[in-house]
Scaffold this active site. Structure first.
Site, PDB file in Angstrom:
ATOM      1  N   PRO A 143      76.467   2.502  88.359  1.00 53.68           N
ATOM      2  CA  PRO A 143      76.114   1.579  89.453  1.00 53.68           C
ATOM      3  C   PRO A 143      74.928   2.007  90.319  1.00 53.68           C
ATOM      4  O   PRO A 143      75.078   2.320  91.503  1.00 53.68           O
ATOM      5  CB  PRO A 143      77.407   1.537  90.268  1.00 53.68           C
ATOM      6  CG  PRO A 143      77.998   2.897  90.088  1.00 53.68           C
ATOM      7  CD  PRO A 143      77.672   3.297  88.674  1.00 53.68           C
ATOM      8  N   CYS A 144      73.723   1.962  89.752  1.00 55.93           N
ATOM      9  CA  CYS A 144      72.537   2.297  90.544  1.00 55.93           C
ATOM     10  C   CYS A 144      72.293   1.270  91.648  1.00 55.93           C
ATOM     11  O   CYS A 144      71.567   1.542  92.606  1.00 55.93           O
ATOM     12  CB  CYS A 144      71.309   2.437  89.648  1.00 55.93           C
ATOM     13  SG  CYS A 144      70.967   1.017  88.610  1.00 55.93           S
TER      14      CYS A 144
END
Length: 291
Positions: free
Chosen positions: A245-246
């Site tokens: 989850p950047c």
């Protein structure tokens, strides 16, 4: 949800983000999108789980700052609870399977990678996987997978590519439902990166849905706060959108920052996750689990 629905939702959220300071009413938003108020309300609530007015709250800078205030200790807490190793992270549903040094050099020689497109709450998504796990996830427009295939080829240039739309559809559904389903089966990601990139990506997996951290905080967790720029570069090279989850990394002060899928999509993801976390807490409270 089909692509047209997401296009409308994206346009609605872009409008809300642009005019959030004056909190536009549903009637104004519906006129801008070209739908009736009732149709927009149903469409938006089905997508986000909350009304446009409630969703607007999750788009504000103030909310981002609140998330930062509550999320700063997240990485340290995860580290202290033994979630910093290469096993299951990110709510225990993602396992990181990194390539070996020899596999890194071989660039996928002798490996078969399957790929295809599926649907997500944020538009069509390109998915690729090996027998060891998901190796690429990226958002595509109008079903055009050329850019994603090119990126896949750059990373795994000597691998054989085979298309499998049926499996891609199923896999995409799993990727975007897993963070919110307690009984979801663990997913494995098969990633190719440097030791530093892997450390950053594993740090991202320790940030739960509905939470955010700054680039500097991730850098501090991985090695040093002085490495914020290098950390940002590693975040940008994440090959597996959403699952690693950047999008949960933002600039200090609550600014969304860059995102390969577009800043509007990043805002959508953050608000969508926050709204679902809020729904979960409400349901627990109604069931007596929270006073």
């Amino acid at each position: 949800m089909n692509t047209t629905d997401y296009d409308r939702i994206e346009a609605a959220i872009r409008y809300l983000a642009r005019h959030r300071k004056r909190q536009p009413e549903l009637a104004e938003l519906a006129t801008h999108i070209g739908l009736s108020q009732s149709h927009l309300h149903r469409l938006f609530s089905r997508w986000a789980g909350v009304t446009p007015k409630r969703f607007l709250e999750f788009l504000t800078v103030q909310h981002a700052k609140k998330l930062l205030d509550s999320s700063e200790p997240v990485l340290a807490a995860a580290h202290g609870s033994g979630l910093s190793g290469p096993g299951r992270l990110h709510d225990h549903f993602v396992t990181v399977e990194a390539v070996t040094p020899g596999e890194y050099r071989s660039r996928g020689a002798g490996l078969t990678i399957h790929f295809g497109t599926g649907e997500s709450p944020f538009g069509p998504v390109f998915v690729a996987w090996t027998e060891r796990g998901v190796c690429r996830v990226g958002f595509v427009a109008d079903g055009d997978v050329a850019t994603e295939k090119e990126a896949l080829h750059r990373a795994w240039g000597r691998a054989s590519l085979e298309r499998d739309e049926s499996r891609a559809t199923t896999l995409a559904r799993s990727i975007f439902s897993a963070p919110f389903e307690a009984e979801s089966r663990p997913l494995t990601v098969h990633v190719r990166g440097t030791n530093f990139q892997l450390a950053v990506w594993r740090a991202l997996l320790r940030v739960p849905p509905g939470k955010v951290v700054t680039y500097g905080r991730v850098a501090e967790e991985v090695c040093s706060a002085k490495a914020a720029r290098a950390t940002g570069s590693a975040v940008g090279r994440n090959p597996i959108a959403f699952l690693i989850p950047c999008h949960r990394v933002i600039r200090a002060g609550g600014i969304a920052g860059n995102y390969a899928g577009g800043v509007t999509r990043k805002r959508c993801m953050l608000a969508w996750e926050a709204s679902r976390q809020s729904i979960g807490r409400t349901e627990m409270g109604q069931a007596g689990g929270v006073p």
